[in-house]
Scaffold this motif. Structure first.
Motif, PDB file in Angstrom:
ATOM      1  N   PHE A 234      33.642  54.201  62.821  1.00 57.85           N
ATOM      2  CA  PHE A 234      35.078  53.959  62.947  1.00 57.85           C
ATOM      3  C   PHE A 234      35.499  53.683  64.396  1.00 57.85           C
ATOM      4  N   ILE A 235      35.049  54.509  65.334  1.00 57.47           N
ATOM      5  CA  ILE A 235      35.519  54.300  66.717  1.00 57.47           C
ATOM      6  C   ILE A 235      34.965  53.003  67.315  1.00 57.47           C
ATOM      7  N   LYS A 236      33.803  52.564  66.845  1.00 55.93           N
ATOM      8  CA  LYS A 236      33.265  51.287  67.339  1.00 55.93           C
ATOM      9  C   LYS A 236      34.116  50.116  66.865  1.00 55.93           C
ATOM     10  N   LEU A 237      34.746  50.287  65.699  1.00 52.46           N
ATOM     11  CA  LEU A 237      35.462  49.167  65.079  1.00 52.46           C
ATOM     12  C   LEU A 237      36.967  49.218  65.286  1.00 52.46           C
ATOM     13  N   LYS A 238      37.481  50.374  65.701  1.00 50.53           N
ATOM     14  CA  LYS A 238      38.934  50.580  65.550  1.00 50.53           C
ATOM     15  C   LYS A 238      39.773  49.534  66.269  1.00 50.53           C
ATOM     16  N   LYS A 239      39.291  48.990  67.375  1.00 51.48           N
ATOM     17  CA  LYS A 239      40.093  48.001  68.101  1.00 51.48           C
ATOM     18  C   LYS A 239      40.179  46.668  67.377  1.00 51.48           C
ATOM     19  N   VAL A 240      39.164  46.348  66.591  1.00 44.35           N
ATOM     20  CA  VAL A 240      39.168  45.026  65.938  1.00 44.35           C
ATOM     21  C   VAL A 240      39.640  45.087  64.487  1.00 44.35           C
ATOM     22  N   LEU A 241      39.797  46.298  63.952  1.00 42.47           N
ATOM     23  CA  LEU A 241      40.194  46.420  62.548  1.00 42.47           C
ATOM     24  C   LEU A 241      41.611  45.902  62.343  1.00 42.47           C
ATOM     25  N   GLN A 242      41.786  45.077  61.313  1.00 37.96           N
ATOM     26  CA  GLN A 242      43.132  44.581  61.017  1.00 37.96           C
ATOM     27  C   GLN A 242      43.642  45.133  59.700  1.00 37.96           C
ATOM     28  N   GLY A 243      42.758  45.216  58.710  1.00 39.94           N
ATOM     29  CA  GLY A 243      43.170  45.729  57.405  1.00 39.94           C
ATOM     30  C   GLY A 243      42.561  47.099  57.146  1.00 39.94           C
ATOM     31  N   ASP A 244      42.382  47.389  55.876  1.00 42.73           N
ATOM     32  CA  ASP A 244      41.852  48.699  55.494  1.00 42.73           C
ATOM     33  C   ASP A 244      40.355  48.792  55.744  1.00 42.73           C
ATOM     34  N   LEU A 245      39.918  50.020  55.976  1.00 46.33           N
ATOM     35  CA  LEU A 245      38.501  50.257  56.228  1.00 46.33           C
ATOM     36  C   LEU A 245      37.852  50.932  55.019  1.00 46.33           C
ATOM     37  N   PHE A 246      36.707  50.391  54.624  1.00 39.60           N
ATOM     38  CA  PHE A 246      35.913  50.990  53.549  1.00 39.60           C
ATOM     39  C   PHE A 246      34.497  51.231  54.059  1.00 39.60           C
ATOM     40  N   PHE A 247      33.856  52.250  53.511  1.00 38.03           N
ATOM     41  CA  PHE A 247      32.425  52.436  53.749  1.00 38.03           C
ATOM     42  C   PHE A 247      31.710  52.258  52.420  1.00 38.03           C
ATOM     43  N   SER A 248      30.567  51.607  52.454  1.00 40.19           N
ATOM     44  CA  SER A 248      29.779  51.484  51.226  1.00 40.19           C
ATOM     45  C   SER A 248      28.477  52.252  51.400  1.00 40.19           C
ATOM     46  N   VAL A 249      28.229  53.174  50.473  1.00 41.80           N
ATOM     47  CA  VAL A 249      27.173  54.169  50.638  1.00 41.80           C
ATOM     48  C   VAL A 249      26.213  54.115  49.444  1.00 41.80           C
TER      49      VAL A 249
END
Ligand SMILES: *Cc1c(COP(=O)(O)O)cnc(C)c1O
Length: 440
Positions: A234-249
């Motif tokens: 999450f912290i690696k991506l937070k600046k570029v995220l525009q929409g919702d975040l999902f994780f696929s496990v």
């Protein structure tokens, strides 16, 4: 952060400390340990970004979560000594990223939980005390445990292997050679080994005689640190995220997914989790709000996901009991067949130049499916796919599916070295005691 049993809801049982949960592993009232209450950590994520290293993140988050048990100085030491490997986030395009979790000693994500557990057990136990870490071992998990506990000053690592070949252990880690590992072969199956671990821990006089704990997934000390790599993603991506975040496990025993749910409880802004399964998808019904019914096991190309009753089932259902509506809107089950797994390995290689092992391919396919389902309002969403296994561990299969050469790092090649146990026993407590007593 305190822990309670999945069986103690509404009862008067007082929660226990992290240390007690980790060293005892199984609550006296039955069930499994889960966090009793969690802190909102959002203010801490605010000050971390793509420049934060993994040990820095762990050293920041762990002492807050484990206040009163692990000070920032100890947490730094734990993080530094546990992790000489790191997760790696690769953004592929606007929809998908891959969080690589296979850089540890055995090439699977489980290395993260085991490494932290070994390090934190050393930190939390007094100099001069002794702990017997008894674990069922299958595939390379035994090697992972042996390496993580090697040279930890207080621990003996007893590994219970089922009948069959044993590979990858280093003889210098064995007790008679000055190490602290006792590989034991049990005449029986992996289930027999697991049963023996549980029986030993539940036999309190026995367990206390040897200060017994386990490095198997039963131990909450393995699940908590797995939440850290979700936060890292999450912290690696937070600046570029525009929409919702999902994780696929990719889900087998669901330990990884549960750790993701912890990360959400700590305040990580995530919209949902894709619970990617192979043909063994009995939990799919459960996630849709129906009763869980175990099914017959099917062998697939992603064997770590071939599980009929997940060992973390109690933990999963305790999440659902707490907040059924939230869970139904948060966890999206997806079942991926072997054909799709192979196609996905080929497609991801062709499109992104990334090699996936079959387990990670199941997760990737699950993410694609969710991304394509507009009715799940995943539009504009970003999916972080957890790559849980090194492609070199399934080099033959991956290379055939992708049509590309798959490099095998030397440390993974060495996992194939055949080995011998120090003792052979029947799956019984007295036989186990005879095998470990002289080393304790
Ligand atoms: C163990 C494992 C899984 C499944 O993880 P769970 O926590 O059991 O759901 C997925 N992929 C790989 C490579 C594994 O080794």
């Amino acid at each position: 952060m305190q822990f309670r049993s999945t069986k103690s809801e509404g009862s008067s049982k007082t929660p226990v400390s992290f240390k007690e949960a980790v060293l005892r592993c199984l609550p006296p009232e039955g069930g499994l340990y889960v966090p009793a209450s969690v802190l909102d950590m959002r203010q801490f994520f605010l000050y971390m970004d793509e420049h934060t290293t993994y040990p820095e993140l762990v050293a920041t988050v762990a002492p807050v979560l484990l206040q009163g048990e692990l000070n920032p100085f100890s947490a730094s030491r734990v993080a530094e000594s546990a992790f000489d490997f790191e997760p790696e986030l690769k953004q592929l395009d606007e929809r998908f990223s891959i969080l690589t979790l296979y850089n540890g000693p055995t090439g699977v994500f489980k290395d993260f939980g085991v490494a932290f557990l070994a390090s934190v057990v050393e930190e939390l136990t007094k100099i001069g005390s002794r702990i017997m870490v008894l674990s069922a071992a299958r595939g390379d998990t035994g090697v992972g445990i042996a390496q993580a506990f090697y040279k930890r000053r207080n621990s003996i690592a007893a590994l219970l292997y089922p009948s069959g070949p044993i590979r990858g252990l280093k003889p210098e880690t064995f007790v008679p050679n000055g190490g602290n590992c006792i590989p034991i072969q049990v005449r029986g199956t992996y289930d027999d080994c697991q049963r023996l671990v549980i029986e030993s821990i539940n036999d309190r006089p026995f367990a206390e005689r040897y200060s017994l704990t386990t490095a198997n997934g039963l131990n909450p000390g393995r699940l908590l640190p797995q939440a850290f790599y979700y936060l890292y993603g999450f912290i690696k991506l937070k600046k570029v995220l525009q929409g919702d975040l999902f994780f696929s496990v990719p889900c087998g025993n669901f330990g990884n997914l549960i750790s993701g749910l912890y990360a959400w409880k700590f305040g990580m802004p995530v919209k949902g989790f894709v619970a990617a399964m192979n043909a063994n998808d009995a939990c799919g019904e459960f996630f849709r709000g129906k009763e869980f019914k175990a099914r017959r096991l099917i062998s697939t190309l992603s064997p770590a996901l071939d599980v009929s009753v997940p060992s973390n089932y109690d933990r999963l259902s305790s999440f659902y009991e707490e907040s059924p509506a939230v869970m139904r809107n948060m966890v999206f089950p997806s079942a991926i067949d072997d054909r799709t797994t192979l196609d996905t390995i080929a497609r991801v290689w062709k499109r992104y130049g990334v090699l996936l092992d079959p387990h990670s391919a199941v997760a990737f396919a699950g993410a694609e499916r969710c991304a394509d389902q507009q009715d799940m309002s995943c539009g504009g969403a970003h999916f972080v796919v957890l790559a849980t296994g090194h492609p070199g561990k399934e080099a033959g299969l991956v290379s055939k599916a992708a049509g590309a050469e798959v490099p095998i790092p030397e440390k993974l090649a060495k996992l194939q070295t055949p080995g011998e146990p120090l003792a052979f026993i029947d799956p019984q407590l007295d036989a186990l005691e005879a095998a470990i007593a002289s080393s304790f």
